[in-house]
Design a protein around this motif. Structure first.
Motif, PDB file in Angstrom:
ATOM      1  N   GLY A 493       0.686  -1.156  -0.131  1.00 40.80           N
ATOM      2  CA  GLY A 493      -0.039   0.001  -0.075  1.00 40.80           C
ATOM      3  C   GLY A 493       0.960   1.085   0.156  1.00 40.80           C
ATOM      4  O   GLY A 493       0.358   2.432   0.037  1.00 40.80           O
ATOM      5  N   GLU A 494       1.998   0.952  -0.054  1.00 39.79           N
ATOM      6  CA  GLU A 494       2.970   2.349  -0.102  1.00 39.79           C
ATOM      7  C   GLU A 494       3.603   2.382  -1.575  1.00 39.79           C
ATOM      8  O   GLU A 494       4.157   1.393  -2.195  1.00 39.79           O
ATOM      9  N   ASN A 495       3.959   3.784  -2.018  1.00 40.06           N
ATOM     10  CA  ASN A 495       4.901   3.746  -3.036  1.00 40.06           C
ATOM     11  C   ASN A 495       6.435   3.840  -2.659  1.00 40.06           C
ATOM     12  O   ASN A 495       6.832   4.280  -1.742  1.00 40.06           O
ATOM     13  N   VAL A 496       7.100   3.049  -3.373  1.00 38.02           N
ATOM     14  CA  VAL A 496       8.800   2.742  -3.078  1.00 38.02           C
ATOM     15  C   VAL A 496       9.476   3.578  -4.228  1.00 38.02           C
ATOM     16  O   VAL A 496       9.350   3.237  -5.362  1.00 38.02           O
ATOM     17  N   ALA A 497      10.289   4.500  -3.880  1.00 37.69           N
ATOM     18  CA  ALA A 497      11.207   4.994  -5.015  1.00 37.69           C
ATOM     19  C   ALA A 497      12.401   4.283  -5.089  1.00 37.69           C
ATOM     20  O   ALA A 497      13.092   4.317  -3.910  1.00 37.69           O
ATOM     21  N   THR A 498      12.655   3.702  -6.106  1.00 42.65           N
ATOM     22  CA  THR A 498      14.187   2.915  -6.455  1.00 42.65           C
ATOM     23  C   THR A 498      15.308   3.590  -6.360  1.00 42.65           C
ATOM     24  O   THR A 498      16.061   3.048  -5.567  1.00 42.65           O
ATOM     25  N   THR A 499      15.229   4.858  -6.520  1.00 42.03           N
ATOM     26  CA  THR A 499      16.530   5.714  -6.403  1.00 42.03           C
ATOM     27  C   THR A 499      17.021   5.788  -5.039  1.00 42.03           C
ATOM     28  O   THR A 499      18.109   5.848  -4.580  1.00 42.03           O
ATOM     29  N   GLU A 500      16.099   5.941  -4.119  1.00 44.64           N
ATOM     30  CA  GLU A 500      15.989   5.971  -2.605  1.00 44.64           C
ATOM     31  C   GLU A 500      16.755   4.890  -2.229  1.00 44.64           C
ATOM     32  O   GLU A 500      17.745   4.860  -1.282  1.00 44.64           O
ATOM     33  N   VAL A 501      16.203   3.602  -2.602  1.00 45.09           N
ATOM     34  CA  VAL A 501      16.604   2.477  -1.892  1.00 45.09           C
ATOM     35  C   VAL A 501      17.894   2.095  -2.598  1.00 45.09           C
ATOM     36  O   VAL A 501      18.793   1.667  -1.517  1.00 45.09           O
ATOM     37  N   SER A 502      18.282   2.427  -3.677  1.00 49.60           N
ATOM     38  CA  SER A 502      19.555   2.442  -4.175  1.00 49.60           C
ATOM     39  C   SER A 502      20.596   2.969  -3.383  1.00 49.60           C
ATOM     40  O   SER A 502      21.699   2.637  -3.208  1.00 49.60           O
ATOM     41  N   ASP A 503      20.436   4.271  -3.065  1.00 45.34           N
ATOM     42  CA  ASP A 503      21.240   5.182  -2.480  1.00 45.34           C
ATOM     43  C   ASP A 503      21.632   4.579  -1.231  1.00 45.34           C
ATOM     44  O   ASP A 503      22.647   4.651  -0.725  1.00 45.34           O
ATOM     45  N   VAL A 504      20.573   3.953  -0.288  1.00 46.32           N
ATOM     46  CA  VAL A 504      20.700   3.525   0.942  1.00 46.32           C
ATOM     47  C   VAL A 504      21.645   2.171   0.701  1.00 46.32           C
ATOM     48  O   VAL A 504      22.512   2.104   1.630  1.00 46.32           O
ATOM     49  N   ILE A 505      21.352   1.140  -0.246  1.00 47.69           N
ATOM     50  CA  ILE A 505      21.982   0.185  -0.411  1.00 47.69           C
ATOM     51  C   ILE A 505      23.771   0.432  -0.788  1.00 47.69           C
ATOM     52  O   ILE A 505      24.746  -0.077  -0.330  1.00 47.69           O
ATOM     53  N   GLY A 506      23.761   1.592  -1.483  1.00 53.46           N
ATOM     54  CA  GLY A 506      25.032   2.001  -1.924  1.00 53.46           C
ATOM     55  C   GLY A 506      26.017   2.469  -0.810  1.00 53.46           C
ATOM     56  O   GLY A 506      26.957   2.801  -1.129  1.00 53.46           O
ATOM     57  N   MET A 507      25.171   2.782   0.239  1.00 57.67           N
ATOM     58  CA  MET A 507      26.294   3.381   1.488  1.00 57.67           C
ATOM     59  C   MET A 507      27.074   2.449   2.119  1.00 57.67           C
ATOM     60  O   MET A 507      28.086   2.921   2.654  1.00 57.67           O
ATOM     61  N   LEU A 508      26.911   0.947   1.809  1.00 57.27           N
ATOM     62  CA  LEU A 508      27.658   0.028   2.274  1.00 57.27           C
ATOM     63  C   LEU A 508      28.973  -0.127   1.309  1.00 57.27           C
ATOM     64  O   LEU A 508      29.110   0.165   0.251  1.00 57.27           O
ATOM     65  N   GLU A 509      30.046  -0.295   2.309  1.00 52.80           N
ATOM     66  CA  GLU A 509      31.423  -0.003   1.742  1.00 52.80           C
ATOM     67  C   GLU A 509      31.785  -1.198   0.594  1.00 52.80           C
ATOM     68  O   GLU A 509      32.642  -1.376  -0.228  1.00 52.80           O
ATOM     69  N   PHE A 510      30.947  -2.613   0.627  1.00 51.83           N
ATOM     70  CA  PHE A 510      31.329  -3.524  -0.424  1.00 51.83           C
ATOM     71  C   PHE A 510      30.435  -3.556  -1.484  1.00 51.83           C
ATOM     72  O   PHE A 510      30.487  -4.325  -2.444  1.00 51.83           O
ATOM     73  N   ILE A 511      29.416  -2.610  -1.638  1.00 55.48           N
ATOM     74  CA  ILE A 511      28.586  -2.514  -2.883  1.00 55.48           C
ATOM     75  C   ILE A 511      29.082  -1.194  -3.741  1.00 55.48           C
ATOM     76  O   ILE A 511      29.341  -0.205  -3.288  1.00 55.48           O
ATOM     77  N   GLN A 512      29.130  -1.507  -4.998  1.00 56.38           N
ATOM     78  CA  GLN A 512      29.623  -0.695  -6.123  1.00 56.38           C
ATOM     79  C   GLN A 512      28.339  -0.254  -6.635  1.00 56.38           C
ATOM     80  O   GLN A 512      28.531   1.215  -6.970  1.00 56.38           O
ATOM     81  N   GLU A 513      27.571  -0.909  -6.800  1.00 58.40           N
ATOM     82  CA  GLU A 513      26.178  -0.191  -7.704  1.00 58.40           C
ATOM     83  C   GLU A 513      25.041  -0.729  -7.154  1.00 58.40           C
ATOM     84  O   GLU A 513      25.142  -2.256  -7.123  1.00 58.40           O
ATOM     85  N   ALA A 514      23.990  -0.510  -7.038  1.00 55.86           N
ATOM     86  CA  ALA A 514      22.468  -1.168  -6.846  1.00 55.86           C
ATOM     87  C   ALA A 514      21.550  -0.694  -7.790  1.00 55.86           C
ATOM     88  O   ALA A 514      21.395   0.439  -7.834  1.00 55.86           O
ATOM     89  N   ASN A 515      20.841  -1.622  -8.524  1.00 50.67           N
ATOM     90  CA  ASN A 515      19.845  -1.214  -9.307  1.00 50.67           C
ATOM     91  C   ASN A 515      18.474  -1.803  -8.763  1.00 50.67           C
ATOM     92  O   ASN A 515      18.417  -3.144  -8.675  1.00 50.67           O
ATOM     93  N   VAL A 516      17.433  -1.072  -8.465  1.00 44.27           N
ATOM     94  CA  VAL A 516      16.542  -1.328  -7.451  1.00 44.27           C
ATOM     95  C   VAL A 516      15.405  -1.660  -8.407  1.00 44.27           C
ATOM     96  O   VAL A 516      14.953  -0.444  -9.156  1.00 44.27           O
ATOM     97  N   TYR A 517      14.228  -2.368  -8.342  1.00 43.13           N
ATOM     98  CA  TYR A 517      13.029  -2.457  -9.046  1.00 43.13           C
ATOM     99  C   TYR A 517      12.197  -3.553  -8.565  1.00 43.13           C
ATOM    100  O   TYR A 517      12.244  -3.934  -7.429  1.00 43.13           O
ATOM    101  N   GLY A 518      10.937  -3.422  -8.976  1.00 37.00           N
ATOM    102  CA  GLY A 518       9.832  -4.318  -8.347  1.00 37.00           C
ATOM    103  C   GLY A 518       9.475  -5.563  -9.369  1.00 37.00           C
ATOM    104  O   GLY A 518       9.473  -5.374 -10.503  1.00 37.00           O
TER     105      GLY A 518
END
Length: 624
Positions: A493-518
């Motif tokens: 029931g909520e909208n999820v903005a993929t770029t926001e989730v990608s930015d959060v995952i990208g904060m981890l030091e072992f992640i180079q890039e994250a591509n989020v989708y539904g």
């Protein structure tokens, strides 16, 4: 000349009328339903126009104050067994208004952010601030940390009002809040720095009204609320809700046939427009009673409906699905519910809901929080979000245009114009922006406001609001929701903005890039979050750290349930991350060679997604 006998004339007239009736049913089966609904809408519009021409602008808050004078002892809110009458809510909000006016030194037009869960004090604080002429920003209490700070700062509030059960959330962001934002909490005392308490001050204040001049709206297009939406990209944005939009929203329950005698059950969060504008606003418009619940409970839903004699319920698709999954109970048919108003329910769930819970009028509608168009299914057509006709398009012009799914943009012909789709084909919904149907945009965000507008659609200098949604119009002019476009999807029931989730995952030091989708999951509404990730060279995937990270920084509905570890990130011709193919491939380990993982809340980690686990998810043995 022979006279024609009257019996023959009467018979001919009756036959003619019968023929017309048969022709109408054959070629225009929804004529009378359309006409009745149209006349109702016109009548409401003429009433609003009459107030405007007379210089007497009546807002939703004005209507509440008048209802409190007209029916002071009538229950307005029922919450956790306690009755709050119209007069009681009015008087408590008066006390809060006086507190904020005297000690908070608030002025007309200033913004105040509200971080509160469902309950009477949410209503009291909202109405109190509105009585001072403030613009109230509803904060989503599921949003945490960096995203919550962004929401607070984006609406530039002078004050933040926090519920007693939100102190832990406040404590997380308190060190980073700007010093000039005054913070008030709905408690008697607090050990937090910079915080002022409310409940210890209320009893000594008068409950007499503050001056009406403070709340009087000079223009229906003035801002009334800020309601946050993820829109299509990036962090949440504060959609500007005008008095005009709030009045239109408040008419929804009335338009669907609700009356002052109805008892409305609201379990959806008040920070969303469905519960606040349509639910609470609709209750005020009718002068009805609202049963408010802090949080939706599938097991208690029908028990509450029977206990409080509920006649109108609000829903989202997920709510209906949860109810259909519950064990059979006696109360689920032994109730007085006659109308259900909401959106996002699948056709199969719709049919099952009616079959199981009785003869309930399902009133599905379509509308975006910040949008300037709304469809309402007034005929009960299963699966449809509404119906259009010549008269509707005359008042609310819209179009469905061709959309390029690969490039994620509208298709334009050789002359640069967009093209309409044929009936039965999915098209991007655009709504024309004009003085009667304005688009108010987002607070303090000119760039994102402009991005939601399409210019030069069918001719030079025309402007359309881009809903970001794909709809289908069938041969009988019924409209059906098909999918969302852009970097967003809907889950729980909520909208999820993929770029926001990608930015959060990208904060981890072992992640180079994250591509989020539904991705679609059998038996579930909307789409579940999935992240395709690329690891940095010589780094490994720490599934436990990733789990802790997403749980800390993302609300539950935005956490990716599935992971896919790739070596190379596919991009489009315009150097955007490729999502179209990934969405189509889903999360089936038998058809994907890349390692896949599943978010397991019981083990507090991401676990390897095996074929056996995949089958359990599809069969419903593992709940999402």
């Amino acid at each position: 000349m022979a006279l024609v006998p009257w019996p023959w004339l009467a018979g001919a007239a009756a036959a003619g009328l019968l023929s017309l009736r048969l022709l109408q049913q054959l070629f225009f089966p929804y004529f009378w339903l359309d006409l009745r609904f149209l006349l109702k809408a016109v009548r409401y519009g003429l009433t609003m126009e009459g107030y405007r021409l007379s210089g007497r602008i009546r807002t939703v808050l004005d209507k509440f104050v008048q209802a409190a004078e007209r029916q002071p002892e009538k229950p307005f809110l029922l919450f956790e067994g306690k009755v709050h009458t119209y007069r009681a809510v009015d008087r408590r909000s008066n006390r809060l208004a006086r507190l904020f006016l005297q000690e908070g030194r608030l002025g007309r037009g200033q913004t105040v952010a509200l971080l509160m869960s469902n309950g009477p004090d949410f209503i009291h604080a909202w109405f109190a601030l509105a009585k001072l002429g403030c613009v109230v920003a509803f904060l989503n209490f599921n949003v945490r940390s960096r995203s919550l700070l962004h929401c607070v700062h984006s609406c530039a509030p002078k004050m933040l009002v926090v519920g007693a059960d939100m102190l832990e959330t406040l404590e997380e962001i308190l060190p980073s809040l700007q010093e000039d934002i005054r913070i008030w909490v709905m408690t008697k005392d607090s050990s937090l720095p910079r915080v002022e308490t409310i409940l210890n001050k209320l009893d000594v204040l008068s409950d007499d009204p503050v001056p009406d001049s403070l709340r009087t709206a000079s223009n229906l297009k003035d801002p009334y609320l800020y309601i946050f939406t993820s829109g299509t990209t990036g962090l949440p944005k504060a959609a500007v809700i005008s008095h005009l939009q709030s009045i239109k929203g408040a008419a929804g329950l009335w338009a669907f046939g609700a009356t002052p005698d109805d008892i409305i059950y609201i379990t959806l969060p008040l920070y969303h427009s469905a519960a606040s504008l349509l639910g609470i606003g609709g209750c005020i418009e009718l002068g009805a009673t609202c049963v408010l619940r802090k949080k939706f409970s599938a097991s208690q839903f029908w028990i509450d409906c029977k206990k409080y004699n509920v006649t109108v319920i609000q829903y989202i698709g997920e709510l209906c699905r949860y109810l259909c999954k519950q064990p059979v109970k006696e109360e689920e048919r032994n109730h007085k519910v006659r109308i259900a108003v909401g959106n996002g329910v699948r056709t199969d769930v719709w049919r099952e809901f009616l079959h199981r819970f009785g003869d309930i009028k399902m009133c599905e509608f379509y509308g975006a929080t910040e949008g300037n168009i709304c469809f309402m299914n007034h005929t009960g057509k299963v699966g449809s979000v509404g119906r259009t006709n010549f008269f509707y398009k005359l008042f609310f012009p819209f179009d469905l245009i061709k959309y390029d799914f690969q490039k994620e943009e509208p298709i334009r012909n050789k002359n640069g114009w967009c093209e309409r789709v044929k009936k039965g084909e999915p098209g991007l919904l655009l709504s024309k922006v004009n003085s009667k149907n304005p688009f108010f945009g987002y607070a303090g965000n000119k760039r994102d406001t402009e991005k939601k507008l399409l210019c030069g659609v069918f001719k030079k200098k025309d402007f359309y609001f881009n809903t970001g949604d794909l709809l289908i119009q069938d041969q009988a002019d019924f409209l059906y929701f098909w999918d969302r476009t852009g970097d967003t999807f809907r889950w729980k029931g909520e909208n999820v903005a993929t770029t926001e989730v990608s930015d959060v995952i990208g904060m981890l030091e072992f992640i180079q890039e994250a591509n989020v989708y539904g991705v679609s999951v059998q038996g579930y509404e909307g789409k579940a979050g999935m992240a395709s990730i690329i690891l940095k060279p010589n780094k490994f995937l720490d599934v436990e750290q990733l789990y802790e990270h997403v749980v800390t920084y993302l609300p539950s509905y935005a956490r990716p349930l599935f992971l896919r570890v790739q070596e190379i990130m596919d991009i489009t011709g315009t150097f955007k991350q490729q999502k179209f193919q990934l969405v189509g491939e889903g999360f089936n380990p038998s058809s994907i060679s890349d390692p896949l993982y599943f978010l397991d809340t019981t083990k507090k980690s991401y676990m390897l997604l095996t074929g056996e686990l995949y089958e359990k998810i599809l069969s419903g043995q593992v709940k999402l």
